[in-house]
Design an enzyme around this catalytic site. Structure first.
Site, PDB file in Angstrom:
ATOM      1  N   PRO A 245      54.390 -28.023 110.128  1.00 14.03           N
ATOM      2  CA  PRO A 245      53.443 -28.711 109.246  1.00 14.03           C
ATOM      3  C   PRO A 245      52.486 -29.665 109.933  1.00 14.03           C
ATOM      4  CG  PRO A 245      55.572 -29.771 109.159  1.00 14.03           C
ATOM      5  CD  PRO A 245      55.754 -28.582 110.044  1.00 14.03           C
TER       6      PRO A 245
ATOM      7  N   ASP B 287      44.836 -21.139 114.605  1.00 17.27           N
ATOM      8  CA  ASP B 287      44.104 -21.697 113.470  1.00 17.27           C
ATOM      9  C   ASP B 287      43.772 -23.157 113.734  1.00 17.27           C
ATOM     10  OD1 ASP B 287      44.455 -19.280 112.212  1.00 17.27           O
ATOM     11  OD2 ASP B 287      46.134 -19.949 110.971  1.00 17.27           O
TER      12      ASP B 287
ATOM     13  N   LYS C  68      40.712 -20.666 110.952  1.00 19.56           N
ATOM     14  CA  LYS C  68      41.163 -20.669 109.564  1.00 19.56           C
ATOM     15  C   LYS C  68      41.665 -22.046 109.125  1.00 19.56           C
ATOM     16  CE  LYS C  68      43.574 -17.410 107.771  1.00 19.56           C
ATOM     17  NZ  LYS C  68      44.636 -16.423 107.525  1.00 19.56           N
TER      18      LYS C  68
ATOM     19  N   GLY D  55      49.697 -22.380 111.312  1.00 16.28           N
ATOM     20  CA  GLY D  55      50.293 -23.571 110.733  1.00 16.28           C
ATOM     21  C   GLY D  55      51.421 -23.214 109.780  1.00 16.28           C
ATOM     22  N   GLY D  56      52.406 -24.112 109.674  1.00 16.79           N
ATOM     23  CA  GLY D  56      53.529 -23.882 108.764  1.00 16.79           C
ATOM     24  C   GLY D  56      54.396 -22.732 109.201  1.00 16.79           C
ATOM     25  N   ASP D  57      54.729 -21.855 108.251  1.00 16.14           N
ATOM     26  CA  ASP D  57      55.539 -20.668 108.529  1.00 16.14           C
ATOM     27  C   ASP D  57      54.673 -19.421 108.365  1.00 16.14           C
ATOM     28  OD1 ASP D  57      58.291 -19.295 108.766  1.00 16.14           O
ATOM     29  OD2 ASP D  57      57.424 -18.411 106.951  1.00 16.14           O
TER      30      ASP D  57
ATOM     31  N   THR E 296      58.351 -24.962 107.207  1.00 14.01           N
ATOM     32  CA  THR E 296      57.322 -24.906 106.173  1.00 14.01           C
ATOM     33  C   THR E 296      57.027 -26.285 105.584  1.00 14.01           C
ATOM     34  OG1 THR E 296      56.760 -24.049 103.986  1.00 14.01           O
ATOM     35  CG2 THR E 296      59.101 -24.289 104.476  1.00 14.01           C
TER      36      THR E 296
ATOM     37  N   MET F 113      48.279 -25.500  99.054  1.00 15.25           N
ATOM     38  CA  MET F 113      46.835 -25.207  98.948  1.00 15.25           C
ATOM     39  C   MET F 113      46.325 -25.497  97.534  1.00 15.25           C
ATOM     40  SD  MET F 113      46.875 -21.616 101.116  1.00 15.25           S
ATOM     41  CE  MET F 113      48.229 -20.949 100.141  1.00 15.25           C
TER      42      MET F 113
END
Length: 499
Positions: free
Chosen positions: A11, A34, A56, A87-89, A117, A170
């Site tokens: 994260p 990203d 992205k 980013g994240g998972d 995540t 998001m």
């Protein structure tokens, strides 16, 4: 045939990057990344790796997904070890499955390294457990990303009926629609809800309200992406369980100027205390070899009684030079070893050698004073250090009529490719402290910045008196550690924050 590894970067907090993910980045020949991946994680990319920014981030995809898929295929077909850094998972609203489809069709080997995540970690950093036996036994992770026509395709009645914690990713722009839909489906207006911006980063902000009031509060506080929405009774626990904002240096921004290969300990400890750390290595070292003074010093090593090293870099450079001269540590067996401080002594010990002398105060003045007392008649001293080393040490040895040779074995270069960004951050007052562990880091910092940059708007955290003197000469406000150690610097910083 090459290989593609999808790596979830987590994260934002670089400490949440998995061990396996870190190793994959270090081994990569190509990295496709990203913009939401943090700079500390991007800094792990090998210097010789091909770096492809596909840009992205929320509502901004300058490189379309189909083209990203093609890039991964093309680089793997070139025989490259490719890392797709996300980013994240990778598989939680990360479109990782789409990126694998083309690889599978062309029989490209691939691997997936899951990431931490934000759906679970960001609430945790805000003091919100997404499940709690007294509140709820389920958690539901939902995309809050609306379609191009602005419509959300969510079964709000089902979400309300399950009575679980709802985590919307998001969702900043669609939060008013989400909260309205939940209330129309029967959710009480006073149900706790939270919006967490820049989660897990030291700049994290959280806003805890209710389903009925959160939209208005978000507008008042100007919450922007990236942020996640959490809805559920567990949000009421946020104040009680908020460990992150209670860290001693939360909200403080510190720039670390140590060389990249030396910054780890200080950076890690600052982050553990909650500081926002900006890594700004502005010193690089270059070994001086082959060079006649170095060659002659090593060839006549038997003539010296004392060897003096003034930095861990000097130790590592010496090891390289011995190897280049077809020598090793056994050639130093007849010598006594003097070092400037504990870090240099530790570097020596890593190679099986113990320092015979370390001054009580870690600087050139006290190192020279100790050598003047200890060096005997007929002894000769060899100084191996940076070409830009302090004049104090050779000056005192010369005044004491001690025979010595001062041989530079590496050069110090001052540069940072992000100097314009640092100058802008200084101008905006975004940096609270800059750490300096030597006078050379002060010189490197000032030299790396655009000419005319104001360096008076922050506090220089200095490791010792000579470093402090250099910082003051450059026009900086200073605070100085009581002893020349990283822990003493941190203690001084904590004292400063408590004033």
């Amino acid at each position: 045939m090459g290989k593609v590894t999808l790596v979830g970067a987590g994260p934002g907090d670089p400490g949440l990057l998995t061990v396996k993910g870190r190793q994959a980045i270090l081994d990569a020949e190509v990295v496709v990344y990203d913009r939401l991946v943090g700079p500390e994680i991007l800094a792990l990319m090998p210097a010789n790796a091909e770096k492809i920014d596909v840009g992205k981030k929320s509502n901004c995809h300058p490189v379309p997904q189909w083209r990203i898929n093609e890039i991964l295929l093309e680089k793997a077909q070139e025989g490259k070890n490719v890392v797709r850094l996300k980013g994240g998972d990778c598989f939680l609203f990360g479109r990782g499955g789409e990126e694998l489809e083309l690889l599978e069709q062309h029989n490209i080997p691939f691997e997936v390294v899951p990431g931490v995540t934000s759906a679970l970690s960001v609430p945790a950093y805000a003091g919100i457990p997404v499940t709690h036996r007294d509140f709820t036994s389920s958690v539901h992770i939902i995309t809050g990303h609306a379609k191009q026509n602005g419509q959300l395709n969510l079964d709000f009645e089902a979400l309300v009926r399950h009575r679980g914690t709802l985590v919307f990713l998001m969702s900043v722009s669609s939060t008013p629609m989400i909260l309205s839909g939940l209330m129309q489906a029967g959710m009480a207006e006073d149900m706790p809800a939270a919006m967490i911006e820049r989660g897990t980063l030291p700049t994290q902000r959280k806003l805890v309200a209710t389903v009925g009031t959160l939209s208005r509060r978000m507008q008042e506080e100007h919450i922007t992406s990236p942020a996640i929405l959490v809805v559920g009774a567990v949000c009421a626990l946020s104040d009680s369980f908020d460990w992150f904002s209670r860290t001693p240096l939360h909200g403080i921004t510190v720039a670390v100027t140590r060389p990249k290969n030396r910054a780890g300990t200080l950076t890690d400890k600052l982050r553990a205390l909650g500081a926002h750390v900006i890594s700004y290595p502005c010193i690089e070292t270059k070994t001086i070899w082959p060079n006649m003074p170095v060659v002659e010093a090593l060839a006549s090593i038997d003539q010296y009684s004392w060897l003096v090293l003034t930095s861990p870099t000097g130790v590592e450079t010496l090891i390289q030079l011995l190897d280049a001269a077809d020598m090793d540590m056994r050639n130093l067996a007849h010598m006594k070893l003097a070092v400037i401080g504990s870090a240099t002594a530790k570097a020596l010990k890593a190679h099986g050698l113990r320092a015979d002398y370390i001054p009580a105060i870690y600087d050139s003045v006290h190192l020279a004073e100790g050598l003047v007392r200890l060096v005997g008649e007929g002894d000769r001293v060899l100084l191996l250090r940076a070409a830009q080393g302090s004049a104090e040490l050779p000056m005192q040895l010369g005044e004491a009529c001690i025979p010595f040779d001062d041989v530079p074995i590496y050069e110090t270069l001052y540069y940072n490719e992000n100097s314009a960004d640092m100058a802008q951050a200084l101008s905006a007052g975004e940096i609270d402290y800059v750490t300096f562990t030597s006078a050379s880091t002060v010189r490197g910092f000032v030299s790396s910045l655009p000419e005319g940059t104001d360096v008076s708007g922050f506090r220089a955290l200095c490791i010792g008196a000579m470093t402090e003197q250099a910082a003051k000469s450059a026009g900086m406000q200073t605070i100085t550690a009581t002893s020349a150690t990283i822990d003493a610097m941190l203690s001084r910083l904590l004292e400063e924050q408590q004033l």
